[in-house]
Design an enzyme around this catalytic site. Structure first.
Site, mmCIF file in Angstrom:
data_model
loop_
_atom_site.group_PDB
_atom_site.id
_atom_site.type_symbol
_atom_site.label_atom_id
_atom_site.label_comp_id
_atom_site.label_asym_id
_atom_site.label_seq_id
_atom_site.Cartn_x
_atom_site.Cartn_y
_atom_site.Cartn_z
ATOM 1 N N ARG A 1 0.801 -1.222 0.000
ATOM 2 C CA ARG A 1 0.000 0.000 0.000
ATOM 3 C C ARG A 1 0.837 1.278 0.000
ATOM 4 O O ARG A 1 0.367 2.343 -0.328
ATOM 5 C CB ARG A 1 -0.894 0.017 1.242
ATOM 6 C CG ARG A 1 -2.241 -0.580 0.982
ATOM 7 C CD ARG A 1 -3.062 -0.542 2.230
ATOM 8 N NE ARG A 1 -2.246 -0.988 3.379
ATOM 9 C CZ ARG A 1 -2.722 -1.234 4.592
ATOM 10 N NH1 ARG A 1 -3.986 -1.018 4.840
ATOM 11 N NH2 ARG A 1 -1.952 -1.654 5.564
ATOM 12 N N LYS B 1 1.046 -19.663 7.324
ATOM 13 C CA LYS B 1 0.230 -19.597 8.524
ATOM 14 C C LYS B 1 0.190 -18.187 9.104
ATOM 15 O O LYS B 1 1.120 -17.442 8.854
ATOM 16 C CB LYS B 1 0.743 -20.596 9.552
ATOM 17 C CG LYS B 1 1.898 -20.093 10.396
ATOM 18 C CD LYS B 1 2.261 -21.141 11.403
ATOM 19 C CE LYS B 1 3.528 -20.791 12.082
ATOM 20 N NZ LYS B 1 3.549 -19.636 12.927
ATOM 21 N N HIS C 1 7.336 -23.599 7.006
ATOM 22 C CA HIS C 1 8.760 -23.448 6.682
ATOM 23 C C HIS C 1 9.603 -24.592 7.244
ATOM 24 O O HIS C 1 10.716 -24.830 6.792
ATOM 25 C CB HIS C 1 9.294 -22.066 7.081
ATOM 26 C CG HIS C 1 9.634 -21.921 8.529
ATOM 27 N ND1 HIS C 1 8.700 -21.626 9.488
ATOM 28 C CD2 HIS C 1 10.809 -22.005 9.186
ATOM 29 C CE1 HIS C 1 9.283 -21.544 10.673
ATOM 30 N NE2 HIS C 1 10.575 -21.768 10.525
ATOM 31 N N LYS D 1 13.293 -27.055 5.769
ATOM 32 C CA LYS D 1 14.582 -27.213 6.458
ATOM 33 C C LYS D 1 15.268 -28.464 5.926
ATOM 34 O O LYS D 1 14.638 -29.510 5.761
ATOM 35 C CB LYS D 1 14.367 -27.336 7.979
ATOM 36 C CG LYS D 1 13.956 -26.014 8.639
ATOM 37 C CD LYS D 1 13.824 -26.176 10.135
ATOM 38 C CE LYS D 1 13.195 -24.964 10.784
ATOM 39 N NZ LYS D 1 14.116 -23.870 11.073
ATOM 40 N N GLU E 1 12.915 -23.243 22.088
ATOM 41 C CA GLU E 1 13.474 -21.949 21.698
ATOM 42 C C GLU E 1 13.998 -21.245 22.939
ATOM 43 O O GLU E 1 13.413 -21.375 24.017
ATOM 44 C CB GLU E 1 12.406 -21.089 21.022
ATOM 45 C CG GLU E 1 11.900 -21.710 19.734
ATOM 46 C CD GLU E 1 10.908 -20.806 19.017
ATOM 47 O OE1 GLU E 1 11.363 -19.991 18.198
ATOM 48 O OE2 GLU E 1 9.705 -20.900 19.301
ATOM 49 N N ASP F 1 0.572 -21.842 17.172
ATOM 50 C CA ASP F 1 1.758 -21.275 16.525
ATOM 51 C C ASP F 1 2.758 -22.358 16.104
ATOM 52 O O ASP F 1 3.442 -22.204 15.094
ATOM 53 C CB ASP F 1 2.425 -20.297 17.510
ATOM 54 C CG ASP F 1 3.587 -19.543 16.906
ATOM 55 O OD1 ASP F 1 3.401 -18.952 15.825
ATOM 56 O OD2 ASP F 1 4.688 -19.536 17.510
ATOM 57 N N HIS G 1 4.128 -26.999 12.675
ATOM 58 C CA HIS G 1 5.497 -27.517 12.595
ATOM 59 C C HIS G 1 5.656 -28.893 13.267
ATOM 60 O O HIS G 1 6.194 -29.826 12.678
ATOM 61 C CB HIS G 1 6.480 -26.540 13.238
ATOM 62 C CG HIS G 1 6.405 -25.138 12.685
ATOM 63 N ND1 HIS G 1 6.157 -24.881 11.357
ATOM 64 C CD2 HIS G 1 6.546 -23.928 13.283
ATOM 65 C CE1 HIS G 1 6.159 -23.562 11.174
ATOM 66 N NE2 HIS G 1 6.380 -22.967 12.325
ATOM 67 N N LYS H 1 8.883 -21.472 24.531
ATOM 68 C CA LYS H 1 9.740 -20.285 24.420
ATOM 69 C C LYS H 1 10.563 -20.147 25.705
ATOM 70 O O LYS H 1 10.163 -20.633 26.765
ATOM 71 C CB LYS H 1 8.885 -19.035 24.270
ATOM 72 C CG LYS H 1 7.900 -19.077 23.113
ATOM 73 C CD LYS H 1 8.540 -18.661 21.821
ATOM 74 C CE LYS H 1 7.525 -18.585 20.701
ATOM 75 N NZ LYS H 1 8.152 -18.585 19.382
HETATM 76 C C1 BG6 Z 1 7.334 -19.649 13.521
HETATM 77 C C2 BG6 Z 1 6.629 -19.279 14.804
HETATM 78 O O1 BG6 Z 1 6.452 -20.295 12.652
HETATM 79 O O2 BG6 Z 1 8.409 -20.508 13.816
HETATM 80 C C3 BG6 Z 1 7.577 -18.627 15.775
HETATM 81 O O3 BG6 Z 1 5.572 -18.379 14.512
HETATM 82 C C4 BG6 Z 1 8.798 -19.513 15.978
HETATM 83 O O4 BG6 Z 1 6.947 -18.376 17.023
HETATM 84 C C5 BG6 Z 1 9.390 -19.921 14.648
HETATM 85 O O5 BG6 Z 1 9.735 -18.769 16.736
HETATM 86 C C6 BG6 Z 1 10.500 -20.956 14.839
HETATM 87 O O6 BG6 Z 1 11.115 -21.181 13.614
HETATM 88 P P1 BG6 Z 1 12.643 -21.621 13.525
HETATM 89 O O7 BG6 Z 1 12.876 -21.826 12.069
HETATM 90 O O8 BG6 Z 1 13.448 -20.501 14.115
HETATM 91 O O9 BG6 Z 1 12.759 -22.870 14.328
#
Ligand code: BG6
Length: 488
Positions: A51, A150, A180, A184, A218, A237, A242, A337
């Site tokens: 935009r 997502k 994603h 990997k 994480e 999330d 994942h 987290k």
């Molecule tokens: C994302 C989540 O899809 O994946 C995040 O929304 C998360 O919360 C992230 O931190 C982790 O991805 P990666 O590739 O760093 O393991």
């Protein structure tokens, strides 16, 4: 250089939300690297559609900054930078209105036969309107691909609605739903390990495997995205997408070929075979947590900006797959987290030998660990003789393969997931993308768990920042006479 580059055809890629965070952090660097390696042709066109009042020069300046921030200087020779920036353009488009669509169609008109990808890096509420306008602008031919990511809904109903909106204008074969994690390297390697080696298949079942642990830990908290994250939580999330994908790739039957539908059919069967976790099992088979404040930073609720937040940033659960291969061998999943370390792995815990012939020595089951990140590789924990003349003493020793080391000298680097996935979109290969029914099946399994949590009104359990999650997560395994692996 990445080994064995197979160039993709010249393409036009339009990124809606092309000035946003994902584009700057991931998409632009990924495309730059693919161009630099000779995979993306230098006459490909990459348009950002957003935009803001920008023009080509303004977007190029923004992309230059993004590359300077996210690509090391040694990988940015002026000649490559200039070549890449020349591939970029900008079109001001109103996703919900009419402005800019003709201009976009005009920019793309001279190459009607190229693969035409539209990456919707925008809020999901815009997927439907943008899909409609792409089709309406005459840009929805058979070579058009739509890429979305997502959150693909926040429950089954939402996912169905999104799928239906996209299906109004595009065929499933044109839809690329990114997770994603599937991009990997080591996640793809999981399929190579399982299906390109005959060694594991005969023992890849509940007769030989005691259980599987999947951990995506994480070390960072939710920090700056607390408010957004608080509306989602770890289940939506991370687990629904994942971790579910990792579980599927670990558990699925061998597809008859490495082909999009063959692979996705097998993954779908796994999700559908998951035992539902009903209200009666919520207390024993699931655990939710929130990190406390401490030296590593504020608490989850402070990060989320809501002292009364019931959103979880840690989940542990026990999933059981009701089929011949897996009945009796549970999958324990955990993600959170602000844990002790950033560590993602799949650990296959094999059963112990049925009888020890070594007096006084216990023989443990082997563990096969597939390390997704960091330090990608595989470890097989074996029992061997402790060296020395002191008799037959046993110790456990890892047979270790770190991919970076094992494949050294082959000119291999670990490409970012987005590099692989964007090139697959251009190639028209959907194998590493989620099909609509897979996404819906995952929600169908996750929804009742979230509903039961909400219904219970219980608060997620607090855990120490930099630790390994709430006490109850340990109990979840202890009750079954098992133990989580260390997060380290
Ligand atoms: C994302 C989540 O899809 O994946 C995040 O929304 C998360 O919360 C992230 O931190 C982790 O991805 P990666 O590739 O760093 O393991």
């Amino acid at each position: 250089m990445v080994a064995r580059i197979i160039p993709v055809p010249s393409f036009d890629l339009t990124v809606f939300g092309g000035t946003g965070d994902l584009a700057r952090r991931k998409l632009i660097p990924a495309l730059y690297r693919r161009m630099r390696d000779g995979q993306a042709p230098r006459d490909a066109r990459i348009l950002a559609a957003a935009r803001s009042d920008l023009d080509d020069a303004g977007f190029r300046a923004m992309a230059r900054e993004a590359l300077e921030e996210h690509v090391p200087a040694a990988e940015r020779p002026a000649e490559d930078m200039d070549a890449f920036l020349a591939m970029l353009g900008y079109v001001k488009v109103d996703a919900m209105g009419t402005e800019g669509w003709d201009a976009l169609a005009e920019r793309l008109a001279d190459q009607p036969d190229r693969p035409r990808a539209f990456y919707l890096s925008v809020a999901p509420s815009l997927f439907g309107p943008i899909a409609e306008r792409i089709a309406g602008a005459g840009l929805g031919g058979p070579n058009t691909r739509i890429v979305v990511e997502k959150p693909l809904g926040r429950d089954l109903e939402g996912a169905r609605a999104l799928n239906a909106q996209l299906a109004e204008h595009f065929d499933e074969s044109q839809l690329y739903r990114i997770d994603h994690y599937l991009g990997k390297e080591t996640v793809q390697n999981l399929m190579a390990i399982r299906f390109a080696n005959a060694l594991f298949e005969p023992v890849w079942n509940a007769r030989h495997i005691d259980h599987v642990q999947i951990t995506v830990a994480e070390s960072l908290g939710v920090g700056g995205r607390g408010e957004y994250y608080d509306r989602s939580g770890a289940m939506r999330d991370m687990v629904q997408n994942h971790l579910m994908q990792l579980l599927c790739l670990t558990a699925m039957e061998p597809p008859n070929m490495f082909d999009p539908d063959a692979v996705r059919d097998e993954k779908l069967k796994v999700i559908r075979a998951l035992d539902p976790i009903g209200p009666g099992h919520i207390g024993t088979d699931t655990v939710r947590g929130q990190y406390r404040g401490g030296p590593l930073g504020p608490s989850y609720v402070e990060d989320a900006g809501d002292p009364d937040s019931h959103t979880e940033c840690f989940v542990a659960l026990k999933a059981e797959i009701s089929n011949w291969r897996w009945a009796g061998a549970p999958f324990y999943l955990r993600t959170g987290k602000r844990l002790r370390a950033r560590m993602s792995e799949i650990a296959i815990q094999f059963k112990a030998p049925p009888h020890s012939i070594f007096e006084g020595e216990t023989c443990h089951g082997n563990t096969l660990v597939i390390r997704l990140q960091p330090d990608e590789g595989i470890t097989l924990k074996m029992t061997v003789k402790d060296p020395g003349p002191g008799g037959m003493r046993l110790i456990e020793t890892p047979l270790d393969m770190t991919f970076a080391k094992a494949l050294e000298g082959r000119g291999v680097s670990m490409p970012d997931a987005y590099e692989r996935l964007i090139m697959d979109v251009i190639r028209g290969d959907q194998t590493l993308f989620m099909r609509g029914d897979e996404v819906e099946a995952a929600w169908a399994w996750v929804d009742p768990i979230i509903a039961a949590w909400e219904h219970s009104g219980a608060h997620p359990q607090p855990y120490d920042s930099g630790g390994s999650g709430p006490e109850d997560a340990l109990m979840l395994m202890h009750r079954d006479g098992r133990r989580w692996r260390e997060i380290a």
